[in-house]
Design a protein around this motif. Structure first.
Motif, PDB file in Angstrom:
ATOM      1  N   ASN A  65       0.829  -1.197   0.000  1.00 35.61           N
ATOM      2  CA  ASN A  65       0.000   0.000   0.000  1.00 35.61           C
ATOM      3  C   ASN A  65       0.864   1.248   0.000  1.00 35.61           C
ATOM      4  OD1 ASN A  65      -2.263  -1.585   0.084  1.00 35.61           O
ATOM      5  ND2 ASN A  65      -2.863  -1.038   2.168  1.00 35.61           N
ATOM      6  N   GLU A  66       0.201   2.397  -0.102  1.00 34.21           N
ATOM      7  CA  GLU A  66       0.853   3.689   0.002  1.00 34.21           C
ATOM      8  C   GLU A  66      -0.092   4.651   0.688  1.00 34.21           C
ATOM      9  OE1 GLU A  66       1.595   4.459  -4.136  1.00 34.21           O
ATOM     10  OE2 GLU A  66      -0.251   5.638  -4.364  1.00 34.21           O
ATOM     11  N   ILE A  67       0.460   5.789   1.134  1.00 34.22           N
ATOM     12  CA  ILE A  67      -0.346   6.818   1.786  1.00 34.22           C
ATOM     13  C   ILE A  67      -0.309   8.085   0.942  1.00 34.22           C
ATOM     14  CG2 ILE A  67      -0.677   8.234   3.837  1.00 34.22           C
ATOM     15  CD1 ILE A  67       0.757   6.107   5.459  1.00 34.22           C
ATOM     16  N   SER A  68      -1.481   8.541   0.512  1.00 36.40           N
ATOM     17  CA  SER A  68      -1.601   9.834  -0.154  1.00 36.40           C
ATOM     18  C   SER A  68      -1.861  10.894   0.903  1.00 36.40           C
ATOM     19  CB  SER A  68      -2.747   9.816  -1.173  1.00 36.40           C
ATOM     20  OG  SER A  68      -2.487   8.902  -2.211  1.00 36.40           O
ATOM     21  N   ALA A  69      -1.092  11.977   0.855  1.00 40.04           N
ATOM     22  CA  ALA A  69      -1.189  13.036   1.864  1.00 40.04           C
ATOM     23  C   ALA A  69      -1.599  14.348   1.205  1.00 40.04           C
ATOM     24  CB  ALA A  69       0.143  13.204   2.590  1.00 40.04           C
ATOM     25  N   TYR A  70      -2.516  15.070   1.848  1.00 37.17           N
ATOM     26  CA  TYR A  70      -3.026  16.324   1.315  1.00 37.17           C
ATOM     27  C   TYR A  70      -3.032  17.396   2.401  1.00 37.17           C
ATOM     28  CZ  TYR A  70      -4.960  13.180  -2.243  1.00 37.17           C
ATOM     29  OH  TYR A  70      -5.128  12.222  -3.207  1.00 37.17           O
ATOM     30  N   PRO A  80      -1.837  18.165  -2.847  1.00 40.95           N
ATOM     31  CA  PRO A  80      -0.931  17.088  -2.433  1.00 40.95           C
ATOM     32  C   PRO A  80       0.276  17.619  -1.674  1.00 40.95           C
ATOM     33  CG  PRO A  80      -1.638  16.762  -4.701  1.00 40.95           C
ATOM     34  CD  PRO A  80      -2.105  18.137  -4.298  1.00 40.95           C
ATOM     35  N   VAL A  81       0.636  16.947  -0.595  1.00 34.87           N
ATOM     36  CA  VAL A  81       1.819  17.281   0.184  1.00 34.87           C
ATOM     37  C   VAL A  81       3.063  16.866  -0.595  1.00 34.87           C
ATOM     38  CG1 VAL A  81       3.103  16.637   2.272  1.00 34.87           C
ATOM     39  CG2 VAL A  81       0.659  17.175   2.408  1.00 34.87           C
ATOM     40  N   THR A  82       4.125  17.646  -0.491  1.00 37.50           N
ATOM     41  CA  THR A  82       5.371  17.317  -1.173  1.00 37.50           C
ATOM     42  C   THR A  82       5.834  15.908  -0.802  1.00 37.50           C
ATOM     43  OG1 THR A  82       6.036  19.633  -1.194  1.00 37.50           O
ATOM     44  CG2 THR A  82       7.775  17.989  -1.522  1.00 37.50           C
ATOM     45  N   GLY A  83       6.126  15.096  -1.807  1.00 36.06           N
ATOM     46  CA  GLY A  83       6.570  13.724  -1.581  1.00 36.06           C
ATOM     47  C   GLY A  83       5.459  12.699  -1.627  1.00 36.06           C
ATOM     48  N   SER A  84       4.210  13.152  -1.638  1.00 35.72           N
ATOM     49  CA  SER A  84       3.078  12.239  -1.682  1.00 35.72           C
ATOM     50  C   SER A  84       2.942  11.618  -3.066  1.00 35.72           C
ATOM     51  CB  SER A  84       1.791  12.981  -1.319  1.00 35.72           C
ATOM     52  OG  SER A  84       0.670  12.149  -1.413  1.00 35.72           O
ATOM     53  N   PRO A  85       2.600  10.321  -3.159  1.00 35.27           N
ATOM     54  CA  PRO A  85       2.274   9.381  -2.078  1.00 35.27           C
ATOM     55  C   PRO A  85       3.527   8.809  -1.416  1.00 35.27           C
ATOM     56  CG  PRO A  85       2.043   8.279  -4.190  1.00 35.27           C
ATOM     57  CD  PRO A  85       2.367   9.718  -4.490  1.00 35.27           C
TER      58      PRO A  85
END
Length: 404
Positions: A65-70, A80-85
């Protein structure tokens, strides 16, 4: 899975509240930056996020899995947060302001992931939760925190090879988890508990298709935060003849009230009408009482209820289900009343609030992340919503503004 750790300097910031008419206060987070122009310092204002939003997903049906960050702005728009996902192989998540905790897909570990000031994620380590199980049968499930976010609880599946339990963990300054023990086993326990405002008593409910139901009570230790099972009184309202109530999910307000979703079923356990919403009041010993009745419990339009979440002020209740998402007014011990119709007809699996009047929701079936701005006057979809996410699995929201 392990990435190099980096340390970022904290940015000094302060929050300026902006009140919404007849609604929970919204907040705009302001950062001050000083620059010199012709030797005269001036201040530039930049609007900072009101919340960080994290979605675990498996977009490519891969083995990890991965985490998408906002980052969420004051109007609910997500960036989107820098480096996401981020390549963190987790499913269920919980956040406490400093760390994101995630159950790994194999059910063996709970990862500790540091939340950087810009919302990005840095993996710090993991805790083998199976090692604390004497029967070697446990597997990590949904995670939740107490109201102070100082204790983490894992819904441990088949903790004694036949029953589930809540495993309690203390959190140290590095994010490391320390085992505090488990509640007594319960074959039907599968969902997180919810804490009332005193942070002492917590409640969960369950109902299975074998005419079995229960409302469970727990007490949090004042010394170390460990949960223990307690016997409580929690009667259900009188059902119509031939039916009985099937309670399933719980959500508590900041005082001593608990909302519980109720599904009427017949003697063959077939649903009889839409799910309804009851309200309970906890006394000083943890017992629950209710004045809810068949007639004063509002009906929902969401189909089978998947999740209910209380707003930070205790005035709004989000209800998610197979037929969509709805918001209700929560009125303490008085009957719950409708606020909105269906905000979407997509099936909604999970919902979360921030402290700035936004409601976030994921639809696993539709592959979407929704954002709504909600007040006591109604709800509107935020700019840019919904967002497409392949195979979302779990949602966590970290507010960056206080509850006023």
């Amino acid at each position: 899975m392990i990435r190099k750790m980096k340390f970022a300097c904290l940015i000094a910031a302060f929050c300026v509240p902006a009140a919404l008419a007849q609604a929970p206060a919204a907040h705009i987070h302001i950062q001050m930056k000083s620059v010199a122009i012709r030797s005269n310092p001036v201040s530039l204002l930049t609007v900072a996020p009101v919340a960080y939003v994290y979605v675990s997903s498996n977009p490519n049906n891969s083995s990890t899995n991965e985490i998408s960050a906002y980052a969420a702005s004051a109007d609910g728009r997500l960036t989107p947060v820098t480096g996401s996902p981020f390549a963190d192989d987790v499913t269920s998540m919980a956040v406490n302001g400093k760390y994101l905790f995630g159950s790994t897909r194999n059910g063996i570990y709970v990862s500790t992931i540091h939340i950087e000031p810009d919302g990005s994620l840095q993996w710090r380590g993991w805790t083998d939760i199976v090692q604390f199980n004497p029967d070697d049968c446990g597997a990590s499930g949904p995670l939740f925190l107490d109201r102070t976010s100082s204790s983490l609880y894992d819904t441990e599946f088949r903790s004694d090879c036949s029953n589930n339990s809540y495993q309690s963990f203390g959190i140290d300054q590095t994010g490391a988890l320390h085992n505090l023990g488990a509640t007594s086993g319960d074959a039907w326990l599968s969902l997180p508990a919810t804490f009332i405002g005193n942070n002492v008593y917590a409640y969960s409910a369950v109902c299975l298709s074998n005419t079995y139901w229960e409302i469970n009570g727990y007490k949090r230790s004042s010394s170390n935060g460990a949960l223990s099972s307690i016997n409580i009184s929690a009667p259900t309202p009188t059902a119509k003849p031939g039916d009985f109530w099937c309670p399933s999910l719980t959500a508590a307000d900041p005082t001593n009230h608990v909302a519980i979703s109720m599904q009427a079923v017949d003697q063959n356990f077939n649903p009889d009408g839409p799910a309804q919403l009851a309200t309970y009041t906890a006394d000083s010993t943890g017992n629950l009482s209710t004045s809810s009745t068949l007639q004063n419990m509002p009906q929902t339009a969401v189909g089978n209820v998947n999740d209910i979440k209380m707003g930070p002020h205790g005035a709004l209740l989000a209800v998610a289900g197979t037929s969509g998402l709805q918001v209700f007014h929560f009125n303490g011990s008085n009957p719950i009343t409708p606020d909105t119709g269906l905000l979407t007809s997509d099936p909604i699996d999970q919902a979360f609030w921030d402290n700035a009047g936004h409601l976030y929701a994921i639809s696993q079936n539709a592959g979407k992340l929704y954002v709504f701005t909600v007040t006591l006057l109604g709800a509107t979809q935020a700019p840019g919503s919904p967002y497409t996410i392949g195979h979302p699995q779990n949602l966590a929201v970290q507010p960056r503004t206080p509850v006023l």
